[in-house]
Design a protein around this motif. Structure first.
Motif, PDB file in Angstrom:
ATOM      1  N   SER A  57       0.929  -0.924   0.376  1.00 32.49           N
ATOM      2  CA  SER A  57       0.015   0.330   0.119  1.00 32.49           C
ATOM      3  C   SER A  57       0.919   1.466   0.446  1.00 32.49           C
ATOM      4  O   SER A  57       2.065   1.290   1.142  1.00 32.49           O
ATOM      5  CB  SER A  57      -1.057  -0.095   1.041  1.00 32.49           C
ATOM      6  N   GLN A  81      -0.298  -1.867  -6.815  1.00 34.79           N
ATOM      7  CA  GLN A  81      -0.239  -2.013  -5.221  1.00 34.79           C
ATOM      8  C   GLN A  81      -1.312  -3.116  -5.363  1.00 34.79           C
ATOM      9  O   GLN A  81      -2.446  -2.712  -5.527  1.00 34.79           O
ATOM     10  CB  GLN A  81      -1.044  -0.371  -5.061  1.00 34.79           C
ATOM     11  N   ARG A  85      -6.210  -0.162   0.607  1.00 39.83           N
ATOM     12  CA  ARG A  85      -7.049   0.003   0.910  1.00 39.83           C
ATOM     13  C   ARG A  85      -7.762   1.618   1.291  1.00 39.83           C
ATOM     14  O   ARG A  85      -7.372   2.688   0.834  1.00 39.83           O
ATOM     15  CB  ARG A  85      -6.131  -0.029   2.609  1.00 39.83           C
ATOM     16  N   ARG A  87     -11.364   3.081   3.210  1.00 35.16           N
ATOM     17  CA  ARG A  87     -11.570   3.498   4.427  1.00 35.16           C
ATOM     18  C   ARG A  87     -11.834   2.324   5.688  1.00 35.16           C
ATOM     19  O   ARG A  87     -12.573   1.712   5.101  1.00 35.16           O
ATOM     20  CB  ARG A  87     -12.407   4.922   4.705  1.00 35.16           C
ATOM     21  N   ARG A  90     -11.055  -1.255   4.103  1.00 36.23           N
ATOM     22  CA  ARG A  90     -11.331  -1.730   3.352  1.00 36.23           C
ATOM     23  C   ARG A  90     -10.472  -1.932   2.087  1.00 36.23           C
ATOM     24  O   ARG A  90     -10.207  -1.106   1.786  1.00 36.23           O
ATOM     25  CB  ARG A  90     -12.722  -1.282   2.636  1.00 36.23           C
ATOM     26  N   GLU A  93      -9.358  -1.999  -4.656  1.00 34.30           N
ATOM     27  CA  GLU A  93      -9.130  -3.428  -6.105  1.00 34.30           C
ATOM     28  C   GLU A  93      -7.956  -3.202  -6.996  1.00 34.30           C
ATOM     29  O   GLU A  93      -8.009  -1.651  -7.322  1.00 34.30           O
ATOM     30  CB  GLU A  93     -10.186  -3.795  -6.916  1.00 34.30           C
ATOM     31  N   LYS A 149     -17.777   4.941  -9.499  1.00 37.67           N
ATOM     32  CA  LYS A 149     -16.509   5.264  -9.104  1.00 37.67           C
ATOM     33  C   LYS A 149     -15.124   5.026  -9.887  1.00 37.67           C
ATOM     34  O   LYS A 149     -15.116   4.366 -10.376  1.00 37.67           O
ATOM     35  CB  LYS A 149     -16.803   4.534  -7.788  1.00 37.67           C
ATOM     36  N   ASN A 169      -8.623   4.772 -11.103  1.00 38.78           N
ATOM     37  CA  ASN A 169      -8.463   4.075 -12.317  1.00 38.78           C
ATOM     38  C   ASN A 169      -8.470   4.756 -13.622  1.00 38.78           C
ATOM     39  O   ASN A 169      -9.136   5.380 -14.063  1.00 38.78           O
ATOM     40  CB  ASN A 169      -9.849   2.733 -12.444  1.00 38.78           C
TER      41      ASN A 169
END
Ligand code: BT5
Length: 284
Positions: A57, A81, A85, A87, A90, A93, A149, A169
């Motif tokens: 991360s 990566q 993570r 918040r 979580r 992806e 998103k 993304n």
């Protein structure tokens, strides 16, 4: 702190135990780090640029660096990566070689939520400049395109540093993740063609650098301007919303945001709630 290896991307030093030796299969999908170093040369944010082909991360690595005294503006960037993570722990992806996943070490004299606003605006401006696609902001920290998103922002802070993480993304698609693909997308999918991640990250950092300098120099005036721009980009306002806060659910109309960016939600009984955290679903 100047990383001893910060200008040698052939042999990055990785303080993180999470790194593996799996380099990208397709070398053409690696970021042109040297070009980025040059582009970030005159900026407050983005230098030193510490690049890893792969890591767990970027936020975790940036936190380690911040604790070790890394200078304000230090940028951690990776092509893969694998344990990103969001918040409350979580999962973020990965799309190896196709996302922008980065973290900045900052030591701002103002509250971190201004950085969430600035980041959402900077992501939107970069996306529009490079792809022509317009985005919207979903309170508090998502950037959406066509209601899906495309980017998320994660701030992690302590008394003496703030780590600002951004995941965007860019290329490819989320087809391999059908459940997520219902709610998420990539810029390339919307634009209809692949995009330069280098151009995107340069636009993003330049915009963020300007907003950050404005916040440092202009104080409350800059905060008011930033809040107004962020508020204008929020799709959440005027919508009936369901807000999940742990086990608690609040339903109502998202009426406005406060000076500090908290969401004002009026429930069916007419009571106004000041919401500072949570996950918003449009109930409309
Ligand atoms: C976020 O959290 O949206 C913040 C994501 C921040 C990721 C960056 S990448 C660089 C830096 N290093 C890190 O380790 N993290 C940061 P949150 O609002 O909690 O949203 C998480 C949710 O977004 C997940 O539960 C999924 O529903 C969704 N999601 C996961 N991966 C996604 C992806 N690649 N694209 C769009 N949505 C995704």
């Amino acid at each position: 702190m100047r990383s001893p290896d910060h200008d040698d991307d052939n042999a990055p030093h990785d303080p993180s135990p999470q790194r593996t030796e799996n380099l990208l299969d397709d070398q053409s999908q690696m970021l042109d780090v040297e070009a980025l170093r040059q582009a970030f040369g005159g900026l407050r944010l983005g230098s030193p640029l510490i690049y890893f082909p792969e890591l767990g991360s970027t936020n975790s690595t940036a936190i380690e660096l911040a604790r070790a005294g890394a200078a304000e503006g230090t940028l951690v960037l990776t092509d893969r990566q694998m344990a990103g993570r969001g918040r409350v722990g979580r999962h973020w992806e990965p799309l190896p070689g196709q996302q922008l996943t980065l973290s900045l070490v900052l030591r701002p004299p103002f509250a971190p939520h201004w950085l969430v606003m600035a980041s959402a605006l900077a992501v939107g401006e970069a996306a529009e400049a490079v792809s022509g696609v317009r985005s919207a902001i979903k309170w508090p920290n998502d950037v959406l395109i066509d209601s899906r998103k495309v980017a998320g922002i994660l701030i992690e802070s302590s008394a003496d540093y703030v780590v600002l993480g951004i995941g965007l993304n860019v290329n490819g698609s989320l087809a391999a993740h059908p459940t997520l693909a219902e709610r998420a997308t990539t810029l390339a999918q919307v634009a209809g063609h692949p995009l330069s991640r280098e151009m995107l990250v340069v636009h993003l950092l330049r915009t963020l650098d300007l907003l950050y300098a404005d916040l440092l120099q202009e104080g409350e005036d800059a905060q008011q301007r930033l809040r107004a721009a962020w508020r204008a980009g929020l799709v959440t306002l005027g919508q009936p919303v369901t807000i999940q806060q742990g086990d608690r659910v609040l339903r109502g109309l998202a009426e406005d945001v406060t000076a500090d960016g908290a969401l004002l939600v009026r429930d069916a009984a007419g009571v106004q709630h000041v919401v500072t955290w949570g996950d918003v679903e449009s109930a409309g």
